[in-house]
Every structure is written in C-alpha cells, then in structure tokens.
Scaffold this motif. Structure first.
Motif, PDB file in Angstrom:
ATOM      1  N   PRO A   1      38.094  36.402  45.478  1.00  0.00           N
ATOM      2  CA  PRO A   1      39.284  36.203  44.638  1.00  0.00           C
ATOM      3  C   PRO A   1      40.394  37.182  45.039  1.00  0.00           C
TER       4      PRO A   1
ATOM      5  N   ALA B   1      43.845  36.377  43.978  1.00  0.00           N
ATOM      6  CA  ALA B   1      45.049  35.855  43.334  1.00  0.00           C
ATOM      7  C   ALA B   1      45.574  36.749  42.205  1.00  0.00           C
ATOM      8  N   GLY B   2      44.978  37.936  42.032  1.00  0.00           N
ATOM      9  CA  GLY B   2      45.429  38.852  40.978  1.00  0.00           C
ATOM     10  C   GLY B   2      46.781  39.477  41.313  1.00  0.00           C
TER      11      GLY B   2
ATOM     12  N   GLY C   1      47.719  42.805  41.042  1.00  0.00           N
ATOM     13  CA  GLY C   1      47.698  44.143  41.650  1.00  0.00           C
ATOM     14  C   GLY C   1      48.645  45.121  40.986  1.00  0.00           C
ATOM     15  N   THR C   2      48.759  45.040  39.655  1.00  0.00           N
ATOM     16  CA  THR C   2      49.745  45.880  38.957  1.00  0.00           C
ATOM     17  C   THR C   2      49.437  47.382  39.059  1.00  0.00           C
ATOM     18  N   ARG C   3      48.149  47.709  39.232  1.00  0.00           N
ATOM     19  CA  ARG C   3      47.817  49.145  39.294  1.00  0.00           C
ATOM     20  C   ARG C   3      48.301  49.789  40.590  1.00  0.00           C
TER      21      ARG C   3
ATOM     22  N   LYS D   1      48.051  43.512  48.073  1.00  0.00           N
ATOM     23  CA  LYS D   1      47.311  44.781  48.185  1.00  0.00           C
ATOM     24  C   LYS D   1      46.183  44.689  49.205  1.00  0.00           C
TER      25      LYS D   1
ATOM     26  N   GLN E   1      44.957  29.494  43.265  1.00  0.00           N
ATOM     27  CA  GLN E   1      44.961  29.692  41.807  1.00  0.00           C
ATOM     28  C   GLN E   1      46.364  30.222  41.506  1.00  0.00           C
TER      29      GLN E   1
ATOM     30  N   PRO F   1      47.320  33.484  37.304  1.00  0.00           N
ATOM     31  CA  PRO F   1      46.179  34.411  37.234  1.00  0.00           C
ATOM     32  C   PRO F   1      45.529  34.413  35.856  1.00  0.00           C
ATOM     33  N   LEU F   2      44.700  33.389  35.613  1.00  0.00           N
ATOM     34  CA  LEU F   2      44.096  33.240  34.277  1.00  0.00           C
ATOM     35  C   LEU F   2      42.793  34.013  34.133  1.00  0.00           C
ATOM     36  N   GLY F   3      42.422  34.744  35.193  1.00  0.00           N
ATOM     37  CA  GLY F   3      41.190  35.547  35.129  1.00  0.00           C
ATOM     38  C   GLY F   3      40.245  35.251  36.287  1.00  0.00           C
TER      39      GLY F   3
HETATM   40  P1  UTP Z   1      41.568  42.764  38.737  1.00  0.00           P
HETATM   41  O1  UTP Z   1      42.059  42.314  37.427  1.00  0.00           O
HETATM   42  O2  UTP Z   1      40.657  43.933  38.793  1.00  0.00           O
HETATM   43  O3  UTP Z   1      42.729  43.099  39.739  1.00  0.00           O
HETATM   44  O4  UTP Z   1      40.854  41.528  39.426  1.00  0.00           O
HETATM   45  P2  UTP Z   1      44.227  42.573  39.881  1.00  0.00           P
HETATM   46  O5  UTP Z   1      44.577  41.586  38.847  1.00  0.00           O
HETATM   47  O6  UTP Z   1      44.409  42.148  41.292  1.00  0.00           O
HETATM   48  O7  UTP Z   1      45.020  43.932  39.772  1.00  0.00           O
HETATM   49  P3  UTP Z   1      45.561  44.809  38.564  1.00  0.00           P
HETATM   50  O8  UTP Z   1      44.412  44.992  37.596  1.00  0.00           O
HETATM   51  O9  UTP Z   1      46.734  44.087  37.973  1.00  0.00           O
HETATM   52  O10 UTP Z   1      45.964  46.081  39.228  1.00  0.00           O
HETATM   53  C1  UTP Z   1      39.693  41.628  40.215  1.00  0.00           C
HETATM   54  C2  UTP Z   1      39.809  40.681  41.402  1.00  0.00           C
HETATM   55  O11 UTP Z   1      39.970  39.339  40.958  1.00  0.00           O
HETATM   56  C3  UTP Z   1      41.150  38.752  41.492  1.00  0.00           C
HETATM   57  C4  UTP Z   1      42.027  39.911  41.927  1.00  0.00           C
HETATM   58  O12 UTP Z   1      42.852  39.517  43.009  1.00  0.00           O
HETATM   59  C5  UTP Z   1      41.012  40.977  42.302  1.00  0.00           C
HETATM   60  O13 UTP Z   1      40.584  40.825  43.634  1.00  0.00           O
HETATM   61  N1  UTP Z   1      41.743  37.898  40.443  1.00  0.00           N
HETATM   62  C6  UTP Z   1      41.969  38.390  39.201  1.00  0.00           C
HETATM   63  C7  UTP Z   1      42.053  36.586  40.747  1.00  0.00           C
HETATM   64  O14 UTP Z   1      41.858  36.115  41.897  1.00  0.00           O
HETATM   65  N2  UTP Z   1      42.581  35.810  39.778  1.00  0.00           N
HETATM   66  C8  UTP Z   1      42.810  36.262  38.523  1.00  0.00           C
HETATM   67  O15 UTP Z   1      43.290  35.483  37.672  1.00  0.00           O
HETATM   68  C9  UTP Z   1      42.483  37.593  38.235  1.00  0.00           C
END
Ligand code: UTP
Length: 271
Positions: A8, A10-11, A13-15, A25, A103, A106-108
């Motif tokens: 996965p 698609a998050g 990466g706000t941190r 990232k 995706q 980013p629904l989780g």
């Molecule tokens: P995290 O929630 O730990 O990371 O997701 P994030 O969203 O990338 O970064 P922050 O928390 O805002 O800094 C864990 C993993 O799941 C993926 C992220 O890309 C990460 O590799 N992810 C998360 C998805 O692919 N889709 C989502 O909807 C949420």
C-alpha cells in the motif's frame, strides 16, 4: 508458496511534511537509494514473483519512476555511462515485477488492500508496509518459512518499550510455538499501558489469507473513520483462523516519521 506481494502506497505521508507535499515518501532516498527499492529487494530475495503497488493519482510519480524508459534511452544514447546503464537495468528488473492498482481516496489500509482483490491468485499473499524497513536479515523470507511450516497467516512482531505500547498495534499472545513464534489470540490497536496484553508490537509485514477480502468488503470504518486492515484480521482470528506472531531477527527502521527517517539514513550508512 507465497508468490505475490502487495504494497500500500496511497497514504498521504503527513508525518513527513514538508518533504511529501510534492514528493512520494517511498521515493525519498535512504543513503542514496529510494526507500521502496529496499522493500523490492526484500521481496525478490524472498522469492516473490509479482508485486502489486496500490498507488493514487497523487502518487503517480511512483509509476513514472519505473516507467521512464524514453528518458533513460535518450540519455544513454548521448553518453555511454556504465553507472546509469546499470541503474536503468535495475529499474527494468523491478518494472517486470510490478503491477499498479489505484486507491484514489485514502480511506484506510483495509480499503487499499481490498483494491487488489481480483489480482490475488493463491490462498495467501504477502503485504509489506513501506514505512517499515527491516535490514540485516530478510524478514519476509523468514515469515514465508514459518508460513510453509504451519500453513497459517503470519505477522511480524517486535518487542517494544512498555511505556510506548499506546503507539502500536499490540499482540495478545496464545500458545508458544518456539522462541520466536507464537499463535495470536488478538491484536489490540494502540492500547493504554494499563490494558496492553503484552509489549509485542505489530510491524509492517503480513502473510494474509485470501479470505481477508470477504471480511474487508463488509468492514465498517473504525478509528478515525478509516477502514483498518487490523479490524479484519481481528475478525479472522475470532473465526479461529490461525495467525502466528513472528519475532524477526533483522533491525527495524521506522521511515514514516521525520525523526525515524533521519535515523534510518544514518543506520543504513553504517552497514
Ligand atoms: P499510514 O497511515 O501509517 O501512513 O499508512 P500514511 O498515511 O502514508 O502517512 P501519515 O500517517 O499521514 O504520515 C500505512 C501504509 O498504508 C498506506 C500508506 O501509504 C502507508 O504505506 N495507506 C494508508 C494506503 O495505501 N491507503 C490508505 O488509505 C492509508
């Protein structure tokens, strides 16, 4: 045999802001090499034949990184540079392995995993979270070995400081198999110090059963309104599906937070 892996990506990466405001990232360099390449090397060495990347429109640059052929060809036509040629060949090797799914919201993590449903062929597959680097020993490889022995799901586990349990997914352990492997009774997301059933935390390597997809398609949003993979794992454990927590022996590096990312670069530079 575990032949497919999903990642996965698609998050948001706000941190790691501001680095991630325009940049993915997973492409950030860790000692001169994008983080995602360490993850791909781990997969290849563990015998994985196909890797499914879950990306989004916002993170399309990840696909571009592996599909920049005309750029490389033009450069290599102009100058014969053996380093660039070697790097391009390496990218071609990765590209052969990777498939992309999208995706866009980013629904989780659970929702991200669900996007790969129609591509998973075997009963079990590997999932790697790219923020979690494990160096020195191939964690996926040793988890696959445990899976082959017990034909069950496997999740990576690491002992954490008791005071920090509320930052992690924490295992409630069942029967001990051996020094490094336990059956899992439950997984509790971010428990308080008082309620934590152990100080063994979930790290981002999972061997999951295909059955998880039917759980995920019915999964309601959990904490923070997101669809979490952990909620579906909990539900499978409740149905008596076997999950093993595997204590890996490599070194864990957290690349998802700013301080962790900086530390990772320093750690990898040492080896
Ligand atoms: P995290 O929630 O730990 O990371 O997701 P994030 O969203 O990338 O970064 P922050 O928390 O805002 O800094 C864990 C993993 O799941 C993926 C992220 O890309 C990460 O590799 N992810 C998360 C998805 O692919 N889709 C989502 O909807 C949420």
């Amino acid at each position: 045999m575990i032949k497919q892996a999903i990642i996965p990506l698609a998050g948001l990466g706000t941190r790691l802001l501001p680095l991630t405001s325009v940049f993915a990232k997973e492409l950030l360099p860790i000692n001169g090499k994008p983080g995602i390449e360490y993850i791909l090397d781990e997969c290849i060495e563990a015998g994985i034949k196909e890797v499914i990347f879950i990306i989004s429109e916002k993170k399309k640059m990840i696909k571009k990184y592996f599909y920049n052929d005309s750029f490389y060809k033009k450069i290599l036509k102009k100058k014969k540079d053996s380093r660039i040629s070697k790097e391009y060949k390496k990218i071609l090797k990765y590209k052969k392995l990777i498939k992309f799914v999208y995706q866009n919201k980013p629904l989780g993590t659970g929702d991200a995993v669900l996007k790969t449903k129609k591509y998973i062929k075997d009963n079990f597959f590997l999932m790697l979270l790219p923020d979690d680097l494990i160096i020195k020993k191939n964690c996926s490889k040793s988890m696959i070995r445990i899976h082959n022995l017990y034909k069950s799901s496997v999740m990576a586990s690491m002992k954490v400081d008791k005071k920090s349990v509320s930052r992690w997914g924490i295992y409630k352990l069942d029967k001990k198999i051996d020094k490094n492997n336990y059956f899992i009774k439950d997984v509790i997301e971010k428990p308080s110090i008082k309620t934590a059933p152990s100080n063994k935390a979930v790290i981002g390597r999972y061997i999951l059963p295909k059955k998880i997809f039917s759980k995920l398609s019915k999964q309601k949003p959990g904490k923070g309104g997101e669809i979490h993979i952990t909620d579906s794992i909990q539900s499978l454990i409740k149905d008596n599906k076997k999950f093993i927590a595997h204590n890996f022996s490599g070194k864990y590096l957290d690349c998802g937070s700013m301080s962790g990312y900086i530390k990772s670069t320093l750690e990898i530079a040492k080896i």
